[in-house]
Design an enzyme around this catalytic site. Structure first.
Site, PDB file in Angstrom:
ATOM      1  N   ASP A   1       9.795  26.966 -12.828  1.00  8.03           N
ATOM      2  CA  ASP A   1      10.666  27.499 -13.878  1.00  8.03           C
ATOM      3  C   ASP A   1      11.417  26.316 -14.469  1.00  8.03           C
ATOM      4  O   ASP A   1      11.323  25.199 -13.935  1.00  8.03           O
ATOM      5  CB  ASP A   1      11.638  28.549 -13.299  1.00  8.03           C
ATOM      6  CG  ASP A   1      11.945  29.639 -14.316  1.00  8.03           C
ATOM      7  OD1 ASP A   1      12.413  29.302 -15.423  1.00  8.03           O
ATOM      8  OD2 ASP A   1      11.709  30.825 -14.006  1.00  8.03           O
TER       9      ASP A   1
ATOM     10  N   HIS B   1       9.423  29.554 -19.946  1.00 11.00           N
ATOM     11  CA  HIS B   1      10.121  29.099 -18.738  1.00 11.00           C
ATOM     12  C   HIS B   1       9.519  27.796 -18.231  1.00 11.00           C
ATOM     13  O   HIS B   1       9.340  27.604 -17.031  1.00 11.00           O
ATOM     14  CB  HIS B   1      10.039  30.177 -17.637  1.00 11.00           C
ATOM     15  CG  HIS B   1      11.000  31.311 -17.852  1.00 11.00           C
ATOM     16  ND1 HIS B   1      12.315  31.254 -17.471  1.00 11.00           N
ATOM     17  CD2 HIS B   1      10.831  32.523 -18.421  1.00 11.00           C
ATOM     18  CE1 HIS B   1      12.915  32.401 -17.788  1.00 11.00           C
ATOM     19  NE2 HIS B   1      12.043  33.185 -18.377  1.00 11.00           N
TER      20      HIS B   1
ATOM     21  N   GLU C   1       9.428  36.469 -21.334  1.00 10.04           N
ATOM     22  CA  GLU C   1      10.511  35.904 -22.137  1.00 10.04           C
ATOM     23  C   GLU C   1      10.122  34.692 -22.990  1.00 10.04           C
ATOM     24  O   GLU C   1      10.889  33.731 -23.098  1.00 10.04           O
ATOM     25  CB  GLU C   1      11.704  35.546 -21.230  1.00 10.04           C
ATOM     26  CG  GLU C   1      12.244  36.763 -20.512  1.00 10.04           C
ATOM     27  CD  GLU C   1      13.471  36.487 -19.653  1.00 10.04           C
ATOM     28  OE1 GLU C   1      14.488  37.146 -19.864  1.00 10.04           O
ATOM     29  OE2 GLU C   1      13.399  35.611 -18.752  1.00 10.04           O
TER      30      GLU C   1
HETATM   31  C1  ACM Z   1      12.121  38.264 -15.402  1.00 11.55           C
HETATM   32  O1  ACM Z   1      13.089  38.775 -14.797  1.00 11.55           O
HETATM   33  N1  ACM Z   1      12.308  37.405 -16.383  1.00 11.55           N
HETATM   34  C2  ACM Z   1      10.762  38.626 -15.077  1.00 11.55           C
END
Ligand code: ACM
Length: 754
Positions: A197, A274, A330
């Site tokens: 991440d 991410h 996201e």
């Molecule tokens: C998440 O909580 N972004 C999967």
């Protein structure tokens, strides 16, 4: 409202609903998750200084796990030759006969005064029986003596997962082993390892050494400090570098450790978003070709796919799991919109838009994994722009994605933020270590039912199971992970294993009391039940009664309460199972122990006010993401709890602007309205609230506005009630506006009118 004055002026009707207390026999077993069938038998099995352990050849490896059973002492597993008689004493691990009706995923555990026998067809199922036996030992005061019992047991769901984010804060391998141990004791069979991440890459990839030489290290140990102060990475070796990674060898070690305990480790490698840390190390893979600019890979650059495939090649070498998680959540589409290479792909492949571009990337990765004999899992955003044909969806933004995927024939793992995000607060945030927000008490985790009603019967098989997620932004240490995960993961275990018909909150809570002993033996820094009380009320439109319930985290506490505004004393009534009120007032409650109050007195104002059930016109619509009870929310007689996700707080992205019609002109006393602030997730107080009154709904008379005085820089959970004195005013229509100055989310509670 001045509560004592109101309380003095009003009378109350309180009705108690009595339920019998559940009692438990001295020698009960306290197994979690609750087995499918459990019959108590007479007598006990007593461990001696040496106990023989026998195993069918197929179960030799599983038997080794019994070495970790407290008080069970043996040197070597004695192998049972086929057809040999059942030993008269000791512990035996038997392979079920071909014609044994035991299901393939089931085990049978028989404890008699002479011996302990676990029977299964498969090692995986047998391991679950061993987990039960270990758990019995850890949860008993007298570990050497086990009550006789007959258990037949199998899971409701095949996938029972717990995720851990080691990017936001790196955790040592030794802790991950403990985590996996606890998973196995609670029959959770999947460890989802969130390895990459923006906050740090955590897995050695030999082809891309910068990932662990640079992208695994940052300027600050605390994620929050790092996030708020430039978000920069530094080279390993820098005295202030903070982070870490697992070598391929260490990852293999954990995988083997988990496999021995019946647990599959699924790696998550985030893409296409991410990924700030990757793009800082390999900026050529971002749309601008620059570090510290985007979180998303450039999809129009073939080097991106070369990189991802090379990384996955090494990941597949390390991880034998059928499933590989590729994130997919996201993605910000801004860079792709401006990137000529990305736009060219959209045009060349006739994609609808940037959602189509994300879908194109995921479909390519799915085809790649599929060619290698693996299956792709992604967060529910992978549905946007079209789901890859064979993908499995993790439904996290509620259940919507999961319902859509299952109904269209895709496999799903349910992991909704509302019930299974263990980074939320588990009690009143005041006095708790900072967390990301939200409110998820143990009871709410326990209440989760993994198959939503909206899934057609024939499609229910696509719900493979459930998982709780542990995002670690606010968990800087393994101690804090323990604190947030336990005991909530124990509730998850029963959600995942035990059919709904066998679940019972009171019975679970009773069994849970013995599990603190187990957690203590594993040195788990668990969250202990607090003396906080949560008082909730709902209004029944038909009977015009407010129904008040009081929830405690303690098991069978003595709660005393008042409804007249006074402080509860040892002589106040004991709360049983609900209070009904036919007038406004304040309920106050506190737990008593040995005649003394413990913890803080909690209170809730019950407002049976003029606006309940009246028509509300929205001059500005509420957010479709947080509609709560839609048009009824603001006047349903029910106040919100500690979280904006509880269905009583209504969310607004713009200003709130509503008109309430009281149906005829009325002499007014007061209007009050509560707001919440939690800056982490972007929830802010209004800058001010205004009220205007009218008798014809056309010409309104404005009252002086009330300004907010809660600083926007305060990052703790704050509430403010805006109170308007309406004495001397008569009106039929009330127009209320609240200014959303910060342009984040603004959450409004009940509009209370007297
Ligand atoms: C998440 O909580 N972004 C999967």
């Amino acid at each position: 409202m001045n509560t004592t004055k109101w309380a003095a002026a009003l009378s109350f009707a309180a009705t108690l609903y009595l339920t019998p207390q559940i009692t438990y026999a001295q020698d009960s077993l306290f197994i979690i998750p609750k087995p499918l069938v459990q019959l108590a038998k007479k007598g006990h099995y007593i461990y001696t200084t040496h106990t023989d352990v026998f195993a069918n050849p197929d179960f030799k490896e599983a038997a080794a796990l019994l070495k970790e059973h407290p008080y069970l002492k043996f040197e070597e597993v004695k192998i049972l030759k086929n057809g040999k008689h059942l030993p008269k004493q000791g512990v035996a691990l038997l392979k079920a006969a071909k014609d044994d009706p035991l299901a393939q995923d089931a085990y049978r555990l028989e404890i008699t005064p002479y011996r302990i026998v676990i029977t299964a067809h498969q090692p995986q199922a047998l391991l679950q029986g061993i987990s039960t036996l270990r758990q019995i030992a850890y949860t008993r005061k007298d570990t050497k003596s086990l009550p006789a019992v007959w258990i037949e047991d199998r899971p409701a769901f095949g996938y029972r997962g717990l995720m851990l984010d080691v990017s936001r804060h790196f955790l040592p391998l030794s802790f991950l082993k403990k985590y996996v141990d606890l998973l196995s004791i609670y029959k959770l069979n999947t460890f989802h390892w969130h390895l990459t991440d923006g906050a740090g890459w955590r897995l050695e990839i030999k082809k891309y050494p910068e990932l662990t030489r640079f992208a695994a290290w940052r300027t600050d140990a605390s994620w929050k400090n790092w996030w708020n102060n430039g978000r920069k990475y530094v080279e390993m070796g820098n005295p202030n570098a903070s982070g870490g990674f697992y070598t391929a060898e260490q990852a293999r070690e954990l995988i083997a450790y988990a496999a021995k305990r019946g647990i599959t480790v699924i790696p998550e490698i985030e893409m296409p978003a991410h990924s700030e840390e990757v793009l800082a190390a390999y900026p050529n893979l971002s749309c601008y070709g620059l570090p510290y600019k985007n979180s998303e890979f450039c999809i129009g650059n073939e080097d991106t796919f070369k990189f991802l495939e090379n990384v996955l090649d090494e990941v597949l070498e390390i991880f034998p799991s059928k499933y590989i998680h590729i994130g997919g959540d996201e993605a910000d589409k801004t860079a792709w919109k401006q990137c000529p290479k990305c736009q060219k792909v959209i045009k060349d492949f006739d994609l609808t838009d940037e959602h189509g571009l994300q879908s194109y990337a995921i479909k390519r990765m799915e085809a790649y994994l599929s060619k290698k004999g693996r299956k792709l899992i992604g967060w529910d955003e992978i549905l946007e722009g079209g789901l890859a044909p064979d993908a499995t969806v993790m439904s996290w933004r509620g259940e919507k994605g999961g319902i859509e995927a299952a109904n269209s024939g895709h496999d799903v793992i349910m992991t909704p933020g509302s019930h299974l995000y263990l980074d939320s607060y588990q009690t009143n945030p005041i006095g708790q270590p900072e967390s990301i927000g939200g409110y998820l008490p143990l009871k709410k985790v326990y209440s989760y039912q993994p198959i939503p009603a909206e899934i057609e019967l024939a499609k229910q098989k696509h719900i493979l199971g459930v998982q709780a997620n542990v995002w670690a932004e606010y968990m800087p240490t393994s101690n804090q992970v323990d604190y947030m995960v336990f005991p909530r993961a124990i509730a998850l275990s029963e959600v995942a294993w035990t059919p709904e018909s066998r679940k019972n909150w009171d019975d679970f809570q009773a069994r849970l009391q013995q599990h603190y002993r187990l957690l203590q033996q594993f040195n788990v820094n668990y969250y202990p039940p607090s003396n906080n009380l949560s008082i909730l009320s709902s209004f029944d439109m038909a009977s015009k009664l407010a129904r008040v319930t009081i929830n405690s985290e303690q098991f069978q506490p003595e709660i005393r309460y008042t409804i007249d505004g006074s402080i509860p004393t040892v002589n106040s009534p004991i709360y049983k199972d609900g209070i009904s009120l036919n007038h406004s007032g304040t309920v106050k409650a506190v737990i008593f122990k040995d005649q003394l109050p413990i913890g803080k007195v909690q209170e809730l104002e019950i407002d049976l006010h003029k606006a309940i059930g009246k028509k509300v016109t929205y001059n500005n619509k509420y957010s479709s993401n947080y509609p709560a009870q839609k048009e009824l929310t603001l006047v349903n007689g029910q106040t919100g709890d500690l979280t904006y996700g509880d269905g009583q707080w209504q969310g607004f992205l713009g200003d709130l602007d509503v008109t309430i019609d009281l149906e005829n002109p009325q002499a007014l006393q007061q209007l009050k309205m509560r707001y919440m602030q939690l800056t982490g997730p972007g929830v802010y107080m209004p800058a001010y609230v205004k009220v205007a009154l009218s008798n014809d709904g056309i010409s309104f008379k404005a009252l002086p506005q009330i300004d907010n005085d809660v600083p926007y820089t305060d990052d703790s959970l704050r509430f403010k009630t805006f109170i308007f004195d309406l004495k001397g005013h008569t009106a039929r229509y009330l127009r209320i506006t609240a200014k959303n100055e910060k342009k984040g989310f603004m959450f409004s509670d009940e509009i209370v009118v007297y």
